[in-house]
Design a protein around this motif. Structure first.
Motif, PDB file in Angstrom:
ATOM      1  N   ALA A 115       0.821  -1.221   0.000  1.00  0.00           N
ATOM      2  CA  ALA A 115       0.000   0.000   0.000  1.00  0.00           C
ATOM      3  C   ALA A 115       0.852   1.267   0.000  1.00  0.00           C
ATOM      4  O   ALA A 115       0.387   2.329  -0.410  1.00  0.00           O
ATOM      5  N   LYS A 116       2.097   1.166   0.424  1.00  0.00           N
ATOM      6  CA  LYS A 116       2.984   2.326   0.461  1.00  0.00           C
ATOM      7  C   LYS A 116       3.558   2.659  -0.915  1.00  0.00           C
ATOM      8  O   LYS A 116       3.992   3.787  -1.149  1.00  0.00           O
ATOM      9  N   VAL A 117       3.575   1.668  -1.825  1.00  0.00           N
ATOM     10  CA  VAL A 117       4.220   1.899  -3.120  1.00  0.00           C
ATOM     11  C   VAL A 117       3.271   1.780  -4.316  1.00  0.00           C
ATOM     12  O   VAL A 117       3.556   2.304  -5.388  1.00  0.00           O
ATOM     13  N   ALA A 118       2.160   1.076  -4.142  1.00  0.00           N
ATOM     14  CA  ALA A 118       1.274   0.776  -5.276  1.00  0.00           C
ATOM     15  C   ALA A 118      -0.101   1.419  -5.080  1.00  0.00           C
ATOM     16  O   ALA A 118      -0.472   1.810  -3.970  1.00  0.00           O
ATOM     17  N   ASP A 119      -0.855   1.486  -6.170  1.00  0.00           N
ATOM     18  CA  ASP A 119      -2.188   2.073  -6.085  1.00  0.00           C
ATOM     19  C   ASP A 119      -3.201   1.066  -5.531  1.00  0.00           C
ATOM     20  O   ASP A 119      -2.894  -0.098  -5.287  1.00  0.00           O
ATOM     21  N   GLU A 120      -4.413   1.553  -5.346  1.00  0.00           N
ATOM     22  CA  GLU A 120      -5.475   0.761  -4.717  1.00  0.00           C
ATOM     23  C   GLU A 120      -5.809  -0.502  -5.504  1.00  0.00           C
ATOM     24  O   GLU A 120      -6.168  -1.530  -4.922  1.00  0.00           O
ATOM     25  N   SER A 121      -5.690  -0.462  -6.808  1.00  0.00           N
ATOM     26  CA  SER A 121      -5.964  -1.641  -7.626  1.00  0.00           C
ATOM     27  C   SER A 121      -5.032  -2.796  -7.273  1.00  0.00           C
ATOM     28  O   SER A 121      -5.458  -3.947  -7.143  1.00  0.00           O
ATOM     29  N   VAL A 122      -3.754  -2.503  -7.112  1.00  0.00           N
ATOM     30  CA  VAL A 122      -2.770  -3.535  -6.762  1.00  0.00           C
ATOM     31  C   VAL A 122      -3.026  -4.026  -5.337  1.00  0.00           C
ATOM     32  O   VAL A 122      -2.937  -5.220  -5.062  1.00  0.00           O
ATOM     33  N   VAL A 123      -3.382  -3.121  -4.446  1.00  0.00           N
ATOM     34  CA  VAL A 123      -3.681  -3.510  -3.065  1.00  0.00           C
ATOM     35  C   VAL A 123      -4.884  -4.460  -3.036  1.00  0.00           C
ATOM     36  O   VAL A 123      -4.857  -5.494  -2.356  1.00  0.00           O
ATOM     37  N   ARG A 124      -5.935  -4.139  -3.789  1.00  0.00           N
ATOM     38  CA  ARG A 124      -7.117  -5.018  -3.827  1.00  0.00           C
ATOM     39  C   ARG A 124      -6.768  -6.382  -4.419  1.00  0.00           C
ATOM     40  O   ARG A 124      -7.242  -7.415  -3.943  1.00  0.00           O
ATOM     41  N   LEU A 125      -5.928  -6.396  -5.453  1.00  0.00           N
ATOM     42  CA  LEU A 125      -5.496  -7.665  -6.035  1.00  0.00           C
ATOM     43  C   LEU A 125      -4.693  -8.472  -5.019  1.00  0.00           C
ATOM     44  O   LEU A 125      -4.880  -9.684  -4.885  1.00  0.00           O
ATOM     45  N   MET A 126      -3.810  -7.819  -4.288  1.00  0.00           N
ATOM     46  CA  MET A 126      -3.036  -8.506  -3.270  1.00  0.00           C
ATOM     47  C   MET A 126      -3.950  -9.074  -2.185  1.00  0.00           C
ATOM     48  O   MET A 126      -3.798 -10.223  -1.767  1.00  0.00           O
ATOM     49  N   GLU A 127      -4.906  -8.283  -1.739  1.00  0.00           N
ATOM     50  CA  GLU A 127      -5.834  -8.755  -0.699  1.00  0.00           C
ATOM     51  C   GLU A 127      -6.659  -9.948  -1.199  1.00  0.00           C
ATOM     52  O   GLU A 127      -6.858 -10.918  -0.469  1.00  0.00           O
TER      53      GLU A 127
END
Length: 171
Positions: free
Chosen positions: A153-165
């Motif tokens: 979450a510190k380096v990527a946008d919300e789309s990447v965070v949602r994909l990671m989650e």
């Protein structure tokens, strides 16, 4: 079965994000070329979040054109028989990691985003890297780096965070 047919089948069977899934299916219904970059009204793309074998880090690429940390992914190519093939090919090409394996069960998420040229209707998968995997930066990337889940979450946008989650929920 064509790549277009596979995309329709994958999206029809995808059980989440109903509104976005229906938008993708409507796009493919209206555009027989909707899986190809040449479709100016937007096109389906495929990506994969690469997870390390211990399942506690993800590999992100600093995209060369947009200068953001993202999962590996991109346009479908004629050699891709399926969206899963496209996601796996893109992940291997952009990460340099051989022997990636997609998580079972199909896509993790969908993400629609505008690019300077057209809408990307991204079908997002997750892949596990094999033990001893060695990554290498592709010519499409400025950097390639492993990040702990708490760092994304510190380096990527919300789309990447949602994909990671979504990926973590499947692991």
């Amino acid at each position: 079965m064509s790549l277009h047919d596979d995309a329709v089948a994958v999206l029809t069977g995808y059980g989440d994000q109903d509104e976005l899934r229906e938008l993708y299916l409507a796009h493919l219904s209206a555009h027989p070329d909707g899986v190809w970059k040449s479709c100016g009204d937007g096109h389906v793309t495929a990506s994969a979040l690469v997870v390390d074998p211990e399942r506690d880090r993800v590999l992100l690429t600093l995209h060369g054109k947009i200068h953001k940390w993202l999962q590996m992914g991109g346009h479908c190519e004629p050699s891709d028989a399926t969206l899963a093939d496209a996601a796996l090919r893109e992940a291997a090409e952009e990460s340099g990691v051989e022997g990636l394996r997609l998580l079972r069960g199909g896509p993790v998420r969908l993400d629609r985003h505008a690019t300077p040229c057209a809408w990307h209707l991204d079908v997002q998968y997750a892949a596990i890297a094999p033990a001893g995997a060695v990554e290498s930066i592709s010519d499409e990337s400025l950097d390639l780096r492993w990040f702990g889940y708490d760092e994304v979450a510190k380096v990527a946008d919300e789309s990447v965070v949602r994909l990671m989650e979504g990926t973590r929920a499947l692991l």
